[in-house]
Design an enzyme around this catalytic site. Structure first.
Site, PDB file in Angstrom:
ATOM      1  CD1 TRP A 130      -1.283  -5.787 -15.409  1.00 48.19           C
ATOM      2  CD2 TRP A 130      -3.358  -6.623 -15.393  1.00 48.19           C
ATOM      3  NE1 TRP A 130      -2.059  -5.003 -16.228  1.00 48.19           N
ATOM      4  CE2 TRP A 130      -3.337  -5.491 -16.230  1.00 48.19           C
ATOM      5  CE3 TRP A 130      -4.561  -7.312 -15.236  1.00 48.19           C
ATOM      6  CZ2 TRP A 130      -4.464  -5.032 -16.907  1.00 48.19           C
ATOM      7  CZ3 TRP A 130      -5.682  -6.865 -15.898  1.00 48.19           C
ATOM      8  CH2 TRP A 130      -5.627  -5.733 -16.733  1.00 48.19           C
ATOM      9  CG  ASP A 211      -5.240 -12.896 -16.449  1.00 42.24           C
ATOM     10  OD1 ASP A 211      -5.650 -12.848 -17.623  1.00 42.24           O
ATOM     11  OD2 ASP A 211      -4.743 -11.913 -15.861  1.00 42.24           O
ATOM     12  CE  LYS A 246      -1.143  -7.157 -23.250  1.00 44.10           C
ATOM     13  NZ  LYS A 246      -0.546  -6.146 -22.454  1.00 44.10           N
TER      14      LYS A 246
HETATM   15  N1  PMP Z   1      -4.168  -9.967 -17.511  1.00 45.97           N
HETATM   16  C1  PMP Z   1      -2.869  -9.678 -17.562  1.00 45.97           C
HETATM   17  C2  PMP Z   1      -1.908 -10.499 -16.778  1.00 45.97           C
HETATM   18  C3  PMP Z   1      -2.418  -8.607 -18.344  1.00 45.97           C
HETATM   19  O1  PMP Z   1      -1.111  -8.332 -18.370  1.00 45.97           O
HETATM   20  C4  PMP Z   1      -3.354  -7.864 -19.086  1.00 45.97           C
HETATM   21  C5  PMP Z   1      -2.934  -6.719 -19.962  1.00 45.97           C
HETATM   22  N2  PMP Z   1      -1.879  -5.986 -19.571  1.00 45.97           N
HETATM   23  C6  PMP Z   1      -4.697  -8.199 -18.992  1.00 45.97           C
HETATM   24  C7  PMP Z   1      -5.077  -9.264 -18.205  1.00 45.97           C
HETATM   25  C8  PMP Z   1      -5.770  -7.401 -19.708  1.00 45.97           C
HETATM   26  O2  PMP Z   1      -5.734  -7.471 -21.056  1.00 45.97           O
HETATM   27  P1  PMP Z   1      -6.638  -6.545 -21.988  1.00 45.97           P
HETATM   28  O3  PMP Z   1      -5.791  -5.419 -22.431  1.00 45.97           O
HETATM   29  O4  PMP Z   1      -7.065  -7.457 -23.078  1.00 45.97           O
HETATM   30  O5  PMP Z   1      -7.806  -6.068 -21.183  1.00 45.97           O
END
Ligand code: PMP
Length: 395
Positions: A130, A211, A246
């Site tokens: 990410w 994560d 999500k």
């Molecule tokens: N980890 C991963 C792999 C993600 O894809 C995301 C969001 N795109 C996050 C963490 C962070 O999520 P949040 O929007 O709740 O901060």
């Protein structure tokens, strides 16, 4: 004289740049596959029914807006812990939970704690990852080392990954792993591979940060989290960074959790006040609205069932898009089996910069420079046009 040193230029986030171009494009046939937000078949990201009901309940029953504790909404912490790590399925000695400002906030808390209290101050971050993983880890002061997980088509490379864990990582290093719905490839480890990776991390005495940002959108609620159970039941200490953005569709409410647990008796308990102190100095406490919604949904049997059904709808839709898209591509002579077999919202397409510009200009199709597409941006109305546009590319 300026009170500041000269400010170096900072490159804008390439993903946000393409997303902005997409926003500005007024062509009705536009296909926006940029930002990682779930969309339904009409291209909308609606508020879930379960969330609306919980909000109604909050509106009627909330009596104060006084401060929360640093750990956030108590009901949220209790419910999310019991939901994710039920006692019967996880055998670690103690578990502590702190509500976080989204999954990003949870990663950030874990990283800052580990930077203060590990000797090596080193975290292994898989490639690709990410796009915010490295910035979040580096901001805490940790040294980031990279380990390859995928080839250029986004297909996982298990032997190479294992080699690094076994032979390069040092005891006491940290490793950041996504148990499922891998962002950006969608090409998850199989159960056997995951078990071997977990065992190798434990044998090499690495500290795992798991994560989980797409729970329920991959194999389903139980199977997505059982990979976490395995690690929490074996590691001396492990960190679970959990996002409700999500799966509860609560993106802007910023709700997540950092859960710490493992076999070493008393260690998670000893870590807890340090996490609270880091949170206190950074933002004092997380916002209450999102945590109260999730806490109420999980605590209320009927609402929980509605939420589980809503989540299953999202999961099914993503699965169907994957298989239909791979099928279209197979007809055009491309083998995208790994896309059909993948999980979650994303897949990587091997597209050149020229391809991306061509898709943008000629077809109003927006894909970030990484080639990661948000499959939820596809639907019955645009999927065949997207597949056709791809089949017309020169290389
Ligand atoms: N980890 C991963 C792999 C993600 O894809 C995301 C969001 N795109 C996050 C963490 C962070 O999520 P949040 O929007 O709740 O901060």
């Amino acid at each position: 004289m300026s009170p500041l040193k000269s400010l170096p230029a900072i490159l804008p986030d390439p993903l946000l740049q393409v997303a902005q171009l997409a926003r500005l494009d007024r062509r009705p046939e536009k296909i926006d596959l940029t930002i990682g937000v779930y969309r339904d078949q009409h291209g909308q990201t609606p508020v879930l029914e379960s969330v609306k009901s919980a909000e109604k309940h909050l509106l009627e029953t909330e009596r104060t807006k006084s401060y929360l504790s640093t750990d956030g909404v108590e009901q949220f912490c209790e419910e999310i812990t019991g939901f994710l790590l039920p006692r019967g399925e996880v055998t670690c000695s103690d578990i502590v939970t702190i509500q976080a400002v989204g999954g990003t906030g949870a990663l950030s808390l874990a990283a800052e704690f580990l930077c203060r209290f590990t000797k090596n101050r080193t975290v292994w971050v898989p490639v690709p990852a990410w796009s915010n993983h490295v910035p979040v880890m580096e901001r805490s002061g940790l040294t980031v080392r990279r380990l390859g997980r995928s080839d250029s088509l986004g297909r996982r490379d298990f032997p190479a990954f294992m080699r690094v864990i076994r032979h390069q990582a040092r005891p006491g290093d940290i490793i950041l792993l996504q148990p499922g719905c891998h962002n950006p490839t969608g090409d998850d480890w199989t159960d056997e591979e995951w078990s071997a990776i977990a065992d190798a991390c434990i044998a090499s005495r690495l500290i795992p940060i798991l994560d989980v940002a797409y729970h329920g959108l991959g194999r389903g609620l139980h199977d997505d989290i059982s990979r976490v159970h395995r690690v929490f039941s074996q590691a001396e200490i492990a960190f679970l960074s959990y996002s409700c953005s999500k799966n509860f569709s609560l993106y802007r409410e910023r709700v997540g959790a950092l859960i710490v647990g493992g076999l070493k008796r008393g260690l998670a308990m000893a870590i807890h006040p340090h996490l609270s102190a880091i949170a206190r100095a950074a933002y004092s406490m997380p916002p209450s609205h999102g945590g109260s919604i999730v806490g109420h949904i999980l605590a209320n049997e009927a609402l929980r069932r509605i939420w589980i059904d809503e989540l299953a709808d999202m999961q099914n839709r993503l699965g169907k898009i994957r298989s239909t898209f791979a099928c279209h591509q197979a007809l055009a002579g491309r083998d995208l089996r790994h896309v059909a077999d993948g999980h979650g919202m994303f897949t990587l397409l091997p597209l050149s910069e020229q391809n991306l510009i061509h898709l943008r200009k000629k077809h109003a199709i927006y894909i970030p420079s990484s080639g990661r597409i948000n499959l939820a941006g596809l639907n019955a109305g645009n999927l065949s046009r997207f597949a056709y546009a791809l089949s017309q590319l020169n290389n």
